[in-house]
Design an enzyme around this catalytic site. Structure first.
Site, PDB file in Angstrom:
ATOM      1  N   ASP A 139       0.815  -1.213   0.000  1.00  0.00           N
ATOM      2  CA  ASP A 139       0.000   0.000   0.000  1.00  0.00           C
ATOM      3  C   ASP A 139       0.850   1.265   0.000  1.00  0.00           C
ATOM      4  O   ASP A 139       0.445   2.291  -0.549  1.00  0.00           O
ATOM      5  CB  ASP A 139      -0.920   0.030   1.232  1.00  0.00           C
ATOM      6  CG  ASP A 139      -2.000  -1.032   1.175  1.00  0.00           C
ATOM      7  OD1 ASP A 139      -2.437  -1.373   0.063  1.00  0.00           O
ATOM      8  OD2 ASP A 139      -2.397  -1.533   2.238  1.00  0.00           O
ATOM      9  N   GLY A 217     -17.277   2.979   6.059  1.00  0.00           N
ATOM     10  CA  GLY A 217     -15.923   2.473   5.941  1.00  0.00           C
ATOM     11  C   GLY A 217     -15.344   2.228   7.309  1.00  0.00           C
ATOM     12  O   GLY A 217     -15.905   2.652   8.325  1.00  0.00           O
ATOM     13  N   ARG A 219     -12.411   2.397  10.372  1.00  0.00           N
ATOM     14  CA  ARG A 219     -11.706   3.519  10.982  1.00  0.00           C
ATOM     15  C   ARG A 219     -10.190   3.363  10.783  1.00  0.00           C
ATOM     16  O   ARG A 219      -9.417   3.199  11.731  1.00  0.00           O
ATOM     17  CB  ARG A 219     -12.054   3.590  12.474  1.00  0.00           C
ATOM     18  CG  ARG A 219     -11.648   4.909  13.132  1.00  0.00           C
ATOM     19  CD  ARG A 219     -12.102   4.962  14.577  1.00  0.00           C
ATOM     20  NE  ARG A 219     -11.730   6.219  15.206  1.00  0.00           N
ATOM     21  CZ  ARG A 219     -11.107   6.311  16.380  1.00  0.00           C
ATOM     22  NH1 ARG A 219     -10.804   5.210  17.066  1.00  0.00           N
ATOM     23  NH2 ARG A 219     -10.802   7.485  16.875  1.00  0.00           N
ATOM     24  N   VAL A 263     -22.023  -1.369   2.975  1.00  0.00           N
ATOM     25  CA  VAL A 263     -22.973  -0.915   1.960  1.00  0.00           C
ATOM     26  C   VAL A 263     -22.297  -1.021   0.596  1.00  0.00           C
ATOM     27  O   VAL A 263     -21.156  -0.579   0.425  1.00  0.00           O
ATOM     28  CB  VAL A 263     -23.412   0.548   2.224  1.00  0.00           C
ATOM     29  CG1 VAL A 263     -24.291   1.066   1.094  1.00  0.00           C
ATOM     30  CG2 VAL A 263     -24.141   0.645   3.557  1.00  0.00           C
ATOM     31  N   ALA A 282      -3.803   6.223  -0.781  1.00  0.00           N
ATOM     32  CA  ALA A 282      -4.977   6.718  -1.509  1.00  0.00           C
ATOM     33  C   ALA A 282      -6.109   5.696  -1.401  1.00  0.00           C
ATOM     34  O   ALA A 282      -5.878   4.495  -1.328  1.00  0.00           O
ATOM     35  CB  ALA A 282      -4.617   6.963  -2.973  1.00  0.00           C
TER      36      ALA A 282
END
Length: 392
Positions: A139, A217, A219, A263, A282
């Protein structure tokens, strides 16, 4: 009041030209200066949007993102040597292209991510010269500019200005993106998401969308807390809740509340205002949000992907500073609730930009342009590393 009525009358006659065309007489300039000052004081956001639109130059259909290639490769404009590759070999996965065949080191830290990268590389083999590549599928970017180290070319999907990594279209455009319960094998197949999310957008046109800001989303950063706390204060304005991630142990990890259900990306299209926050680097979700034809609020501008430069603040999305306060978020959301036509215009421009300039074929073309330019910088003849695995 009379001055304001005059300003509104002039703007009605000359919507944008009045504010930004060059004046001729001194008295015209003085009056225009007063008008602009009044506008900036009474509606700073509207004035900022107008200025952004005046300065905006749409990118060309072909090569919308090519400037990023030039910027990233400029770090290596004097050429790439074998010693530079060796210096950064452990910063990613080593690939070689030799005589139209591709080889890779045997151990890839994230096999699905390497597979996603290789999907884009394999069709290019007949077009590419021999080359060596260090492709980072972690990442985090690898080459910090201020470190006292030998600088070498490492390809990474995301970075900030502090890094010299060369950005490439992430593996997640095909496979190996973030895995959640709704997408257990990871978010991928951008081509399919384009179709499914845009169809969901058609089912939820602007006038029928729920007039709330929305976020779901985990945390991964406390930067998201303000929006979640605002949602608890004003649920009629914001619906923002934390979901579980792999590190979740207790409600403390979701800001002292039970974790919410995830969701789908398509379900986001029900809402007028969608928030995007950085993750570890990102966020993979950003490009998907635009497809809903909802207004995207993008928090922070530090982290980039290769296509971010083509998205312009106030033209395609609403920029939000890093670590915004509850009051700042409330003010921004309320402004666009009260200026619905501006919100819809920005939402439509954001959709058109992503729909027209971030197709899967645009990612394929970017890979080709990037590697063709990269290959011209190599200053040595690549010889096969016998420890590598033949991929194609």
């Amino acid at each position: 009041m009379q001055f304001l009525k005059l300003v509104l009358f002039l703007i009605t006659l000359y919507p944008s030209n009045f504010c930004y065309d060059q004046c001729v007489r001194d008295e015209d300039c003085e009056f225009k200066s007063q008008v602009l000052k009044h506008l900036e004081e009474s509606d700073p956001i509207g004035t900022t949007i107008d200025k952004a639109m005046q300065e905006y130059k749409p990118c060309k259909k072909e090569g919308c993102h090519n400037q990023r290639i030039f910027l990233d490769l400029d770090e290596f404009s004097n050429g790439i040597t074998r010693q530079m590759i060796e210096a950064v070999r452990n910063r990613g996965t080593l690939y070689q292209v030799i005589d139209q065949k591709m080889y890779r080191q045997r151990d890839c830290m994230f096999p699905a991510r390497c597979s996603g990268v290789e999907h884009f590389l394999k069709p290019l083999l007949k077009k590419l010269p021999n080359m060596e590549l260090v492709i980072n599928v972690r990442d985090w970017p690898q080459i910090y500019k201020d470190w006292r180290q030998t600088k070498g070319p490492v390809l990474s999907f995301s970075k900030t200005v502090e890094y010299a990594d060369i950005m490439y279209p992430t593996w997640g455009f095909w496979e190996g993106g973030p895995a959640i319960s709704l997408y257990p094998t990871g978010i991928g197949r951008w081509d399919k998401h384009r179709q499914s999310i845009s169809k969901a957008a058609e089912k939820h046109p602007w006038k029928s969308k729920i007039s709330k800001a929305f976020f779901r989303g985990s945390r991964t950063s406390s930067e998201r807390d303000s929006l979640v706390l605002l949602s608890r204060e004003q649920p009629g304005l914001v619906d923002a809740q934390y979901t579980k991630n792999q590190a979740w142990k207790s409600p403390k990890d979701t800001l002292n509340a039970p974790p919410a259900s995830e969701v789908s990306l398509e379900e986001h299209c029900q809402f007028k205002y969608l928030f995007n926050f950085r993750g570890v680097a990102a966020s993979f979700r950003l490009k998907h949000l635009f497809l809903c034809k909802s207004l995207v609020f993008h928090v922070g501008d530090e982290w980039k992907e290769f296509f971010y430069d083509s998205l312009k603040p106030w033209v395609h999305y609403v920029p939000v500073k890093s670590d915004p306060s509850i009051d700042e978020l409330r003010s921004l959301i309320q402004y666009f609730s009260e200026h619905d036509y501006l919100a819809e215009e920005i939402a439509n421009r954001g959709f058109e930009q992503i729909w027209n300039h971030l197709r899967l074929e645009d990612c394929e073309q970017y890979w080709e342009n990037l590697l063709t330019s990269y290959g011209k910088l190599l200053k040595y003849n690549v010889t096969l590393d016998q420890t590598l695995l033949k991929i194609s």
